[in-house]
Design a protein around this motif. Sequence first.
Motif, PDB file in Angstrom:
ATOM      1  N   ARG A 124       1.042  -1.195  -0.090  1.00 49.71           N
ATOM      2  CA  ARG A 124      -0.060   0.024   0.007  1.00 49.71           C
ATOM      3  C   ARG A 124       0.765   1.365  -0.014  1.00 49.71           C
ATOM      4  N   ILE A 125       1.975   1.104   0.530  1.00 48.40           N
ATOM      5  CA  ILE A 125       2.934   2.281   0.686  1.00 48.40           C
ATOM      6  C   ILE A 125       3.416   2.617  -0.655  1.00 48.40           C
ATOM      7  N   ASN A 126       4.100   1.461  -1.205  1.00 46.19           N
ATOM      8  CA  ASN A 126       4.484   1.582  -2.578  1.00 46.19           C
ATOM      9  C   ASN A 126       3.671   2.079  -3.682  1.00 46.19           C
ATOM     10  N   ILE A 127       2.395   1.781  -3.510  1.00 45.42           N
ATOM     11  CA  ILE A 127       1.520   2.282  -4.483  1.00 45.42           C
ATOM     12  C   ILE A 127       0.992   3.588  -4.083  1.00 45.42           C
ATOM     13  N   PHE A 128       0.184   3.677  -3.178  1.00 46.94           N
ATOM     14  CA  PHE A 128      -0.717   4.950  -2.797  1.00 46.94           C
ATOM     15  C   PHE A 128       0.090   6.134  -2.619  1.00 46.94           C
ATOM     16  N   VAL A 129       1.330   5.957  -1.842  1.00 50.44           N
ATOM     17  CA  VAL A 129       1.997   7.359  -1.741  1.00 50.44           C
ATOM     18  C   VAL A 129       2.707   7.960  -2.816  1.00 50.44           C
ATOM     19  N   VAL A 131       3.480  20.437   0.066  1.00 52.43           N
ATOM     20  CA  VAL A 131       2.341  20.292   1.177  1.00 52.43           C
ATOM     21  C   VAL A 131       2.044  18.867   1.343  1.00 52.43           C
ATOM     22  N   CYS A 132       2.088  18.020   0.243  1.00 47.51           N
ATOM     23  CA  CYS A 132       1.710  16.650   0.394  1.00 47.51           C
ATOM     24  C   CYS A 132       2.801  15.855   1.153  1.00 47.51           C
ATOM     25  N   THR A 133       4.139  15.967   0.733  1.00 49.04           N
ATOM     26  CA  THR A 133       5.196  15.414   1.126  1.00 49.04           C
ATOM     27  C   THR A 133       5.234  15.705   2.630  1.00 49.04           C
ATOM     28  N   ILE A 134       5.085  16.906   2.910  1.00 45.39           N
ATOM     29  CA  ILE A 134       5.144  17.241   4.569  1.00 45.39           C
ATOM     30  C   ILE A 134       4.068  16.275   5.468  1.00 45.39           C
ATOM     31  N   ILE A 135       2.986  16.438   4.909  1.00 44.18           N
ATOM     32  CA  ILE A 135       1.787  15.737   5.499  1.00 44.18           C
ATOM     33  C   ILE A 135       2.331  14.252   5.683  1.00 44.18           C
ATOM     34  N   PHE A 136       2.516  13.527   4.447  1.00 39.70           N
ATOM     35  CA  PHE A 136       3.115  12.085   4.341  1.00 39.70           C
ATOM     36  C   PHE A 136       4.139  11.868   5.235  1.00 39.70           C
ATOM     37  N   ALA A 137       5.305  12.812   5.303  1.00 38.44           N
ATOM     38  CA  ALA A 137       6.305  12.818   5.963  1.00 38.44           C
ATOM     39  C   ALA A 137       6.121  12.554   7.590  1.00 38.44           C
ATOM     40  N   TYR A 197      11.008   5.243   3.244  1.00 35.41           N
ATOM     41  CA  TYR A 197      10.009   5.143   1.814  1.00 35.41           C
ATOM     42  C   TYR A 197      10.110   6.669   1.471  1.00 35.41           C
ATOM     43  N   MET A 198       9.777   7.623   2.300  1.00 42.73           N
ATOM     44  CA  MET A 198       9.445   8.802   1.984  1.00 42.73           C
ATOM     45  C   MET A 198      10.895   9.589   1.220  1.00 42.73           C
ATOM     46  N   ILE A 199      12.071   9.239   1.799  1.00 41.20           N
ATOM     47  CA  ILE A 199      12.963   9.907   1.328  1.00 41.20           C
ATOM     48  C   ILE A 199      13.332   9.527  -0.157  1.00 41.20           C
ATOM     49  N   LEU A 200      12.926   8.084  -0.306  1.00 39.77           N
ATOM     50  CA  LEU A 200      13.180   7.449  -1.789  1.00 39.77           C
ATOM     51  C   LEU A 200      12.089   8.063  -2.665  1.00 39.77           C
ATOM     52  N   PHE A 201      10.651   8.105  -2.369  1.00 37.77           N
ATOM     53  CA  PHE A 201       9.888   8.992  -3.024  1.00 37.77           C
ATOM     54  C   PHE A 201      10.103  10.155  -3.207  1.00 37.77           C
ATOM     55  N   GLY A 202      11.021  11.035  -2.544  1.00 37.75           N
ATOM     56  CA  GLY A 202      11.206  12.399  -2.589  1.00 37.75           C
ATOM     57  C   GLY A 202      12.038  12.696  -3.506  1.00 37.75           C
ATOM     58  N   ILE A 203      13.104  11.681  -3.554  1.00 44.81           N
ATOM     59  CA  ILE A 203      14.283  11.827  -4.577  1.00 44.81           C
ATOM     60  C   ILE A 203      13.480  11.615  -5.826  1.00 44.81           C
ATOM     61  N   LEU A 204      12.753  10.548  -6.143  1.00 41.38           N
ATOM     62  CA  LEU A 204      12.269  10.206  -7.455  1.00 41.38           C
ATOM     63  C   LEU A 204      11.374  11.334  -8.132  1.00 41.38           C
ATOM     64  N   LEU A 205      10.519  11.882  -7.125  1.00 41.27           N
ATOM     65  CA  LEU A 205       9.233  12.621  -7.446  1.00 41.27           C
ATOM     66  C   LEU A 205      10.082  14.110  -7.742  1.00 41.27           C
ATOM     67  N   GLY A 206      11.271  14.365  -6.708  1.00 42.93           N
ATOM     68  CA  GLY A 206      11.789  15.641  -6.760  1.00 42.93           C
ATOM     69  C   GLY A 206      12.766  15.593  -8.375  1.00 42.93           C
ATOM     70  N   LEU A 230      13.185  18.133  -1.765  1.00 50.23           N
ATOM     71  CA  LEU A 230      12.043  17.290  -0.975  1.00 50.23           C
ATOM     72  C   LEU A 230      12.821  16.349  -0.070  1.00 50.23           C
ATOM     73  N   PRO A 231      13.842  15.596  -0.527  1.00 47.55           N
ATOM     74  CA  PRO A 231      14.364  14.602   0.513  1.00 47.55           C
ATOM     75  C   PRO A 231      14.766  15.332   1.970  1.00 47.55           C
ATOM     76  N   ALA A 232      15.268  16.669   1.936  1.00 43.73           N
ATOM     77  CA  ALA A 232      15.740  17.518   2.806  1.00 43.73           C
ATOM     78  C   ALA A 232      14.549  17.812   3.717  1.00 43.73           C
ATOM     79  N   MET A 233      13.340  18.181   3.140  1.00 44.27           N
ATOM     80  CA  MET A 233      12.143  18.534   3.682  1.00 44.27           C
ATOM     81  C   MET A 233      11.758  17.452   4.581  1.00 44.27           C
ATOM     82  N   ILE A 234      11.569  16.357   3.826  1.00 43.92           N
ATOM     83  CA  ILE A 234      11.272  15.043   4.378  1.00 43.92           C
ATOM     84  C   ILE A 234      12.063  14.672   5.732  1.00 43.92           C
TER      85      ILE A 234
END
Length: 173
Positions: free
Chosen positions: A6-11, A47-53, A60-69, A87-91
């Motif tokens: 669920r984390i790997n798909i929905f986030v 905004v979404c990254t901060i909420i999810f972090a 997980y979030m740092i990996l997603f932050g790098i990819l989406l960044g 994005l990873p720094a904010m996470i």
Amino acid sequence: MLKKTRINIFVPLTLFIALLLDGVIASVFSAQMYTATSDMVPRLIIVCTIIFAFYIDRSYMILFGILLGLLYDSYYVGILGIYTSLLPAMIYLSDKLKKILNPNLLVLIMITILQLSLTEFLLYGFYMVIDLATIDVTTFLANRLGPTLLLNTLLLVVLYYPLKKLADAITRD
């Protein structure tokens, strides 16, 4: 295993939609957002990254932050590395703050304002260094930073509960 799936798909899917909505909001409401006296920049991905972090595991979030960044840089900015590092720094900062602060709406509003201000200042400084900034600091503060913080705080208030519910559903066992 189901939680990890669920984390790997929905986030990443939610963050990708936020990335796309940044451009859609800016395009659809450009007449209202970009006037002679103010520039409101939607930073929905931040905004979404901060909420999810605050609710999803940091690794997980740092990996997603790098990819989406990287995706954000290639799609919107054209200079790779700005959002890929921001994005990873904010996470990471959000993860450290969640350990000392109770994650509620008021705390997230303050953290979002802090991190958006930091992001906007870093972006402005970067553009000044490479000589792409066309406004001075006082104009930046009055016409860009203030309206951008207001818009994104409103987006946070609107999106907080749905994204918190989604994060709770994703992380439940």
